[in-house]
Design a protein around this motif. Structure first.
Motif, mmCIF file in Angstrom:
data_model
loop_
_atom_site.group_PDB
_atom_site.id
_atom_site.type_symbol
_atom_site.label_atom_id
_atom_site.label_comp_id
_atom_site.label_asym_id
_atom_site.label_seq_id
_atom_site.Cartn_x
_atom_site.Cartn_y
_atom_site.Cartn_z
ATOM 1 N N SER A 109 11.561 59.211 2.553
ATOM 2 C CA SER A 109 12.946 59.682 2.617
ATOM 3 C C SER A 109 13.086 61.061 1.979
ATOM 4 O O SER A 109 12.311 61.438 1.096
ATOM 5 N N THR A 110 14.094 61.803 2.428
ATOM 6 C CA THR A 110 14.324 63.168 1.963
ATOM 7 C C THR A 110 15.130 63.177 0.681
ATOM 8 O O THR A 110 16.090 62.419 0.523
ATOM 9 N N GLY A 152 11.644 64.186 9.441
ATOM 10 C CA GLY A 152 10.815 63.809 8.309
ATOM 11 C C GLY A 152 9.775 64.843 7.954
ATOM 12 O O GLY A 152 9.794 65.981 8.451
ATOM 13 N N GLN A 153 8.819 64.448 7.135
ATOM 14 C CA GLN A 153 7.831 65.376 6.606
ATOM 15 C C GLN A 153 6.987 66.027 7.693
ATOM 16 O O GLN A 153 6.697 67.223 7.632
ATOM 17 N N PHE A 209 10.000 64.862 -0.518
ATOM 18 C CA PHE A 209 9.919 63.529 0.065
ATOM 19 C C PHE A 209 9.525 62.484 -0.980
ATOM 20 O O PHE A 209 8.606 62.698 -1.771
ATOM 21 N N ARG A 210 10.237 61.369 -0.945
ATOM 22 C CA ARG A 210 9.908 60.241 -1.824
ATOM 23 C C ARG A 210 8.722 59.486 -1.246
ATOM 24 O O ARG A 210 8.276 59.758 -0.121
ATOM 25 N N ASP A 256 8.594 56.648 -0.023
ATOM 26 C CA ASP A 256 8.921 55.940 1.218
ATOM 27 C C ASP A 256 9.208 56.885 2.383
ATOM 28 O O ASP A 256 9.592 56.448 3.473
#
Length: 624
Positions: free
Chosen positions: A276-277, A377-378, A271-272, A274
């Motif tokens: 995002s994957t 998401g995470q 994950f960044r 922000d």
């Protein structure tokens, strides 16, 4: 610890079966004949179907001395560190759901360890099997484990008394663990989960068994995988006299480093900033195929990596031309995620904070574990809930509900902080099993070589630590390790994951028959009783009883697996799907299973805790 319910679908074939009298085995496996050994040919077509007394010593059937209901009148309140009350005791008749009649006993060991104990009324042969519990446990399900569970009952005809407990708490997040493990705010519940519950319940189970049959079990066995494996090792290390022998699968025994460092870390790498994957789950199949093409062992003839430790796959080999993203390649950023997964958690100075990273060949199982499914998401990945739950609640005496899971946590200092806090009650890494050996104990350990939840490297390192501590000859006298190519966490994966180790253990302990090869089968189809399964931290229960109406599965192929470090190779003729046509060999160069990391596997770290005046908890390294 490992994820629980969401992981259950992958644990579809691990069945540790022993002889059964029912017409259909739980999975209809072709098992090893009695005469097979490490030096003999495998009889792939042989099915072993015998009565319970033919496994180990021929112990006679023992009938109850009192009625099931009479157990409600027995007083078990004075048991040493295991004051017990029986809440219910009722007879469950033989039927489609169970193959034998038993007295179903439910109750509590102080302060709140809930348990279930199944005592056969007509078929008991003086053996007791205690089942490990999955994830952070928090529930009791003696027969709820599907055939995928790592520890199947040795016989399904009622030869064994069976028991399981909830490790002292009721979980709201299931056995897989969650981010709000609020039960762990109670220090006593930490201790019970950490090391006390299995010993206390074993004490209670034996006392109840004695009251019912007139004598304690002649032999007592423990069987668990994942956290159930940790529980197994905890028992043989801390309480070497509790069990005659034990079967330990994919143990979460190095739990503090596993949960606080490895699993928490893996949940961050894709994950960044922000959210995002980076690496989409859609690329895992392509990655897995490339790894298999590079490292699969031709001696197996079925696209399996026989020893992932010898694989030298470089994700840069899949780098996209001019870094232009496509479904058939990896960008530099995506390749970096893969490298981090294989390396495992490391501190900024390069120090490994856990024993090993993701094994080569496990890539197809990363989805949902630490690589999110499409559109998620995470917080959706399993290791996020487990890691955060441990960091906030389970891994500290004082909870930290606002702790944020980010890269700043993965330092040597943080590692040491959690080790100081709770490793003395959670970790089962003591390599000195001398007392267990002297008591006559036997231990068989096993691990899937593509386990994405608990890397198999740690199991090999622990075996080496035992050898360094006790000596090769002593370890060989009571311990064996089996590693299964292509098998994921407590089952599933590309490899043959249906096998029988429990009967090997029983024969070794009771008759002295040294375990050699075990036949592993890859199966498909079949219908089996289902139910919630244990997860990484603990998937380890056993399946207590099989329905006689369960349909047999189809055996696709079989392979022998020999005690580590032996490997197998095709003989050069005969059916490649038949285990009989494979032989054992020992590699010319044996692997070095020492591993340099921030911790170590040594003795003397354990703490023993108790309340003072019924109030404050105090812990000491001196056993009370």
């Amino acid at each position: 610890m490992s994820p629980g319910p969401a992981h259950s679908s992958k644990r579809t074939r691990i069945v540790i079966l022993v002889a059964v009298v029912v017409a259909a085995l739980v999975t209809g496996l072709a098992l090893l004949p009695d005469t097979f050994s490490a030096d003999a040919d495998a009889g792939a077509s042989v099915t072993r179907v015998t009565a319970g007394g033919d496994v180990g010593k021929d112990l006679p059937v023992t009938k109850p001395k009192i009625s099931c209901a009479d157990l409600l009148q027995k007083d078990f309140g004075a048991l040493d560190d295991a004051a017990t009350s029986v809440a219910s005791a009722s007879v469950v008749a033989k039927g489609d759901a169970n193959a034998y009649e038993y007295c179903d006993v439910k109750g509590t060991v102080a302060p709140q360890i809930q348990f279930e104990l199944r005592l056969p009324t007509q078929t008991y042969r003086q053996r007791y099997l205690q089942e490990g519990c999955g994830g952070y446990c928090g529930m009791v399900g003696v027969s709820a484990q599907p055939a995928a569970s790592t520890g199947c009952v040795p016989v399904t005809d009622g030869s064994f008394a069976l028991g399981q407990d909830n490790q002292g708490h009721v979980s709201t997040s299931g056995m897989g663990g969650g981010s709000a493990e609020v039960w762990a705010t109670n220090p006593q519940l930490k201790v019970d989960f950490g090391y006390r519950s299995e010993h206390a319940f074993a004490t209670a189970a034996k006392a109840i068994t004695k009251a019912f049959y007139g004598a304690e079990p002649t032999y007592s066995y423990y069987d668990g995988c994942s956290d159930g494996g940790r529980e197994t090792l905890m028992e043989v290390q801390r309480y070497p006299g509790d069990f005659s022998a034990a079967l330990v699968g994919a143990p979460a025994f190095n739990q503090t480093a596993l949960n606080a460092m490895q699993e928490a870390y893996l949940s961050t790498i894709d994950f960044r900033a922000d959210g995002s994957t980076i690496l989409p789950a859609s690329k895992l199949g392509m990655l897995h195929k490339a790894v298999i093409a590079k490292c699969a062992d031709p001696k197996l003839n079925n696209d399996l990596i026989q020893d992932p430790a010898t694989c030298a796959f470089d994700p840069a080999s899949l780098k996209c031309a001019e870094n232009k993203d496509s479904s058939s390649c990896l960008t530099s950023e995506q390749a970096d995620v893969v490298r981090k997964a294989y390396a495992g958690v490391t501190a900024p100075d390069g120090t490994h904070l856990y024993t090993g990273g993701q094994p080569y060949g496990s890539e197809a199982a990363w989805e949902g574990l630490f690589i999110p499914k499409a559109g998620q998401g995470q917080s959706s990945v399993q290791l996020y809930g487990i890691g955060l739950g441990f960091l906030r609640w389970v891994g500290k005496w004082e909870a930290d509900p606002t702790l944020k899971l980010d890269a700043s946590l993965f330092t040597v200092d943080t590692f040491k902080t959690y080790q100081r806090e709770v490793s003395g009650i959670y970790d089962a890494t003591d390599p000195d099993l001398t007392k267990f050996h002297e008591a006559g104990g036997k231990l068989i350990q096993w691990h899937g070589l593509t386990d994405p939840n608990i890397p198999p490297t740690g199991t090999r390192v622990y075996r080496q630590a035992m050898i360094d501590t006790m000596g090769q000859d002593e370890v060989d006298d009571f311990y064996r390790l089996y590693l299964f190519p292509g098998v994921n966490h407590c089952g599933g994966g590309d490899g043959p994951d249906s096998f029988d180790l429990l009967s090997k253990l029983i024969d070794w302990r009771e008759t002295g028959k040294t375990p050699g090869a075990v036949i592993a089968s890859k199966t498909s189809g079949g219908s089996e009783p289902g139910g919630p399964a244990g997860g990484q931290l603990g998937g380890g229960g056993t399946k207590a009883s099989a329905s006689a109406s369960s349909a047999a599965a189809t055996v696709e192929y079989t392979r022998p697996v020999y005690p580590y470090p032996q490997l197998v190779a095709y003989d050069g003729s005969g059916d490649k799907k038949d285990a009989a046509n494979y032989r054992a060999y020992t590699p010319d160069k044996l692997p070095d299973d020492h591993y340099k990391w921030a911790g170590s596997f040594t003795s003397g770290y354990q703490e023993w805790c108790g309340t003072k005046d019924g109030k404050s908890m105090s812990c000491s390294r001196h056993k009370p």
